[in-house]
Design an enzyme around this catalytic site. Structure first.
Site: not given
Length: 792
Positions: A211, A242, A246, A324, A356, A358, A455, A524, A725
């Site tokens: 990702q 998902f 990442e 988050r 997903r 986060f 964020t 995100a 998400e």
């Protein structure tokens, strides 16, 4: 279930936005023609690599014996940390994510060596023949132990407003609670895989199911001690991500590159599913506690919430994930006074990572537990408490001091109450439960208010490259990655809309770091927001050149020119889009452009714990109905109604698909997906036989999804909203409905805490707690009655 036609519309591309075009890879995927990394033909003399994994959880390496492994025919070499030319660290932000363990072992199945061989099977077999002697040390596996020892991967961080302790103490009512929130395996259909190939000019070409291609590029360069331009990463499509790809796709690309660097040959790494489970991070489990004060109506006056993330051995992305969770511990509810603390607990497990939502889901479920518990305490319907505590004008400041400016949940809930017959169904269910001793039904409506933006501020940027060839066909590269969500399809629609041409004239191709540099991860929920705007900016730059050229060439006023229906129309006539492009080419007009976009207005001051971390909020509501067998804990979801806000939908069919899939995945997280480790820290649920994701039989028999009719008040691409998400957290309504069913045993006076995942065993335990509570109440009532007789 609501269905949308997904054939290409016969209308022209001026209507590309809002049309349900089919996913660009749909036919390829269902016919088996979609090419993934492991499907590609291997280069001549290519090699395969496989990691040697630790068999202990915590300790030190005493000795390593590779003789048996090296004696296997077909083994080329074995590499260790000492062979890494650059940094032995693949951390995305904070250091500590080790590529190959050199001395210290910090979690079970940590990679130690890399075996390179002529085939996948030989490499994997030889890896098991390496003999390693360890000196074991004490482990930290329990989150409460980590909390007690203040064993953190990153320092705690808290949000604070007002005087929450005073507000709670002064309130008419106070209650407290706790909740263990389980983790979740990503279970992407395509596992972790990467291929590294040395190039003739001394570089390295990486194909990675990632990702975040730019991060893979940067980390490969760092471990090889090379500049970034040494490495090119390509990613055409993933078989699911998902969040699991990442940051945690990078180590396998780095190991493949390490082997390719030394052997001079193409090297592939593909993890077996069981090992993929063991060596990759999950959704963070959490342990959350709360205290809340409220009045007779159920209006919240103050909260004190403690959120504790189970992070694993290193930071990975835990700092931002727990942040988050803090930002979403209010969900859609206003807290006049609040203290919300977040701890990042260090444990001897693989480092948990993005998934997903986060961290948002793990924070949001606390808010839903609070309003449910208030309702049962006061003997009110939970929906009444939810509606009472929603953000409203004048009660619109979050605990992190961002002002909420859109208040559509009130209208969405009102629509759902009517269209899904909430109150009539509630009465029917309560009547059913009074006469059904074994099967209990539950009903719950929960909202979602989810902040959209990374964020981490600098990640809120994107680039794109739009090229028009002389025949009028358009080629697009952008920084986002396609993992099944339909991002490429939406980008094609955006570009087609910009030029007012048909979709078949636009091709969105693989993500490559040499086409669009310094990209952010596709995460995100920002893929379309960021990359779509960047592609639109690039297209508009070319469009402006074309209109300026046409105005001069045809000697017409610029405001008379229109690109519409695959042609340019002006006051003297018209010309087809391909003819226009060819004419521009012959007149030496540039037909390519880069585009860039950076999200405005967002910031977060960590020292003050305040700011505007989100560009806007996406909203949704879900009404779930369940049945529970109180003798076994077995349960099913019988009906779900969803109303979700995606702003002006770019592609309704894709958005509906994301909502359906997100909801089911969220439901699975809270009900069936049970991660378990043995007492030595080894993952026990490491295969489909022991880890259960929802199947088609778990899908609600009645599943209604509707898009809320609105547009994004923020300036986003065609006024759309993110959809990746936010629907995931709609699954919380299932967990809340299960609690509602169990609470019916006590006539809705008490709902036991229901840790997640709420498996049949967990629900049965809650049923027993409810039955014991009911017996205790009856006994207390009987004793009070007898005392009254005695007194008389």
């Amino acid at each position: 279930m609501r269905h949308f036609k997904t054939d290409k519309p016969s209308g022209l591309a001026k209507n590309a936005i809002g049309q349900s075009f089919a996913h660009e890879s749909a036919l390829k995927q269902v016919t088996g023609k979609a090419i993934y990394i492991d499907d590609k033909p291997e280069a001549i003399n290519s090699l395969h690599a496989y990691p040697v994994l630790s068999t202990i959880t915590c300790g030190h390496i005493v000795s390593i014996d590779t003789r048996d492994a090296l004696s296997v025919t077909g083994v080329v070499d074995i590499y260790s940390a000492k062979d890494i030319p650059g940094k032995n660290d693949v951390s995305p932000v904070f250091s500590g994510d080790i590529l190959l363990a050199d001395d210290k072992i910090e979690y079970h199945s940590q990679p130690i060596l890399l075996v390179v061989a002529s085939s996948y099977q030989i490499a994997r077999t030889a890896a098991r023949k390496v003999k390693i002697e360890y000196q074991e040390t004490a482990t930290v596996l329990d989150i409460k132990q980590a909390m007690a020892e203040q064993h953190w991967v990153r320092p705690p961080h808290a949000l604070h407003r007002g005087e929450p302790k005073k507000a709670i103490n002064d309130a008419k009512h106070q209650i407290n609670g706790e909740l263990y929130v389980g983790g979740q395996e990503h279970f992407y259909l395509e596992g972790q895989v990467s291929t590294a190939t040395p190039t003739e000019d001394g570089g390295m070409f990486i194909e990675s199911s990632s990702q975040h291609p730019s991060e893979v590029q940067h980390l490969v360069a760092k471990i090889l001690n090379k500049p970034f331009n040494y490495v090119t990463v390509e990613m055409r499509r993933m078989g699911g991500g998902f969040g699991g790809k990442e940051t945690q796709a990078a180590p396998w690309a780095c190991l493949a590159a390490l082997a390719a660097f030394y052997t001079g040959k193409s090297v592939k790494i593909r993890l077996a599913r069981g090992d993929d489970f063991k060596v990759t991070g999950k959704r963070h489990p959490f342990y959350n506690t709360y205290q809340v004060g409220f009045d007779d109506d159920g209006l919240i006056t103050g909260v004190d919430i403690d959120i504790n993330g189970y992070c694993g051995y290193s930071a990975d992305l835990s700092d931002a994930i727990v942040d988050r969770a803090l930002f979403h511990a209010d969900n859609a509810y206003y807290y006049p006074a609040a203290h919300i603390n977040g701890n990042r607990c260090k444990t001897n497990t693989v480092s948990n990572t993005a998934f997903r939502g986060f961290g948002g889901p793990q924070g949001m479920i606390v808010a839903e537990q609070i309003v449910d518990d208030i309702a049962y305490y006061l003997g009110k319907d939970p929906l009444q408490i939810r509606k009472l505590n929603l953000y409203t004008p004048g009660r619109d400041i979050t605990p992190y001091k961002q002002k909420v400016e859109q208040f559509i949940l009130q209208d969405m809930i009102a629509k759902m109450e009517v269209e899904a017959d909430y109150w009539a169904r509630k009465a029917s269910i309560e009547n059913f439960n009074q006469h059904s001793p074994i099967i209990k039904k539950g009903l719950s409506l929960t909202p979602v208010k989810f902040g959209i933006s990374f964020t981490v501020q600098h990640l809120n940027q994107a680039g794109a490259l739009v090229v028009i060839y002389a025949d009028g066909s358009v080629h697009v590269n952008h920084g986002g990655t396609e993992m099944g969500q339909g991002l490429h399809t939406k980008i094609a629609q955006i570009v087609a809309q910009a030029f007012s041409i048909d979709m078949q004239h636009v091709l969105v191709n693989a993500t490559r770091t040499d086409k669009v540099p310094n990209t952010s991860p596709t995460a995100a929920s920002s893929g379309t927001d960021l990359n779509g705007m960047a592609a639109l900016n690039a297209a508009n730059t070319i469009k402006e050149r074309l209109l300026t050229f046409a105005s001069e060439h045809f000697a017409v006023k610029a405001d008379s020119l229109q690109l519409v229906n695959n042609q340019l129309i002006h006051e003297k006539g018209k010309i087809s889009f391909p003819e226009l492009i060819n004419l521009a080419y012959l007149n030496r007009i540039s037909l390519s452009s880069t585009g860039f976009y950076a999200t405005p207005e967002i910031y977060y001051d960590r020292e003050k714990a305040e700011g505007n971390p989100f560009f806007y909020y996406a909203y949704g509501i879900a009404l779930s109905e369940v049945e529970v067998d109180v003798l076994t804990g077995e349960n099913s979801v019988t009906r779900v109604d969803i109303l979700h806000d995606v702003g002006n939908s770019i592609n309704p069919a894709l958005d509906i698909g994301q909502i359906e899939g997100g909801f089911i995945q969220g439901m699975g997280w809270l009900t069936t997906e049970d991660l378990s480790w043995n007492d030595k820290g080894q993952l026990a649920s490491n295969a489909p036989a022991t880890y259960k994701i929802p199947a088609i039989g778990d899908t609600p028999a009645e599943f209604n999804v509707t898009l809320y009719d609105s547009q994004n008040p923020a300036t986003t691409v065609f006024k759309s909203k993110a959809v990746g998400e936010p629907p995931f957290m709609l699954g919380i309504s299932v967990w809340s409905a299960l609690r509602n069913a169990v609470a019916s045993i006590t006539d809705y006076q008490f709902a036991p805490s229901l840790n997640t995942p709420a498996t049949a065993e967990c629900i049965l335990g809650a049923v027993q707690v409810a039955q014991e509570w009911l017996q205790a109440q009856k006994k207390e009532g009987s004793e009070q009655g007898q005392q009254g007789v005695d007194d008389a």
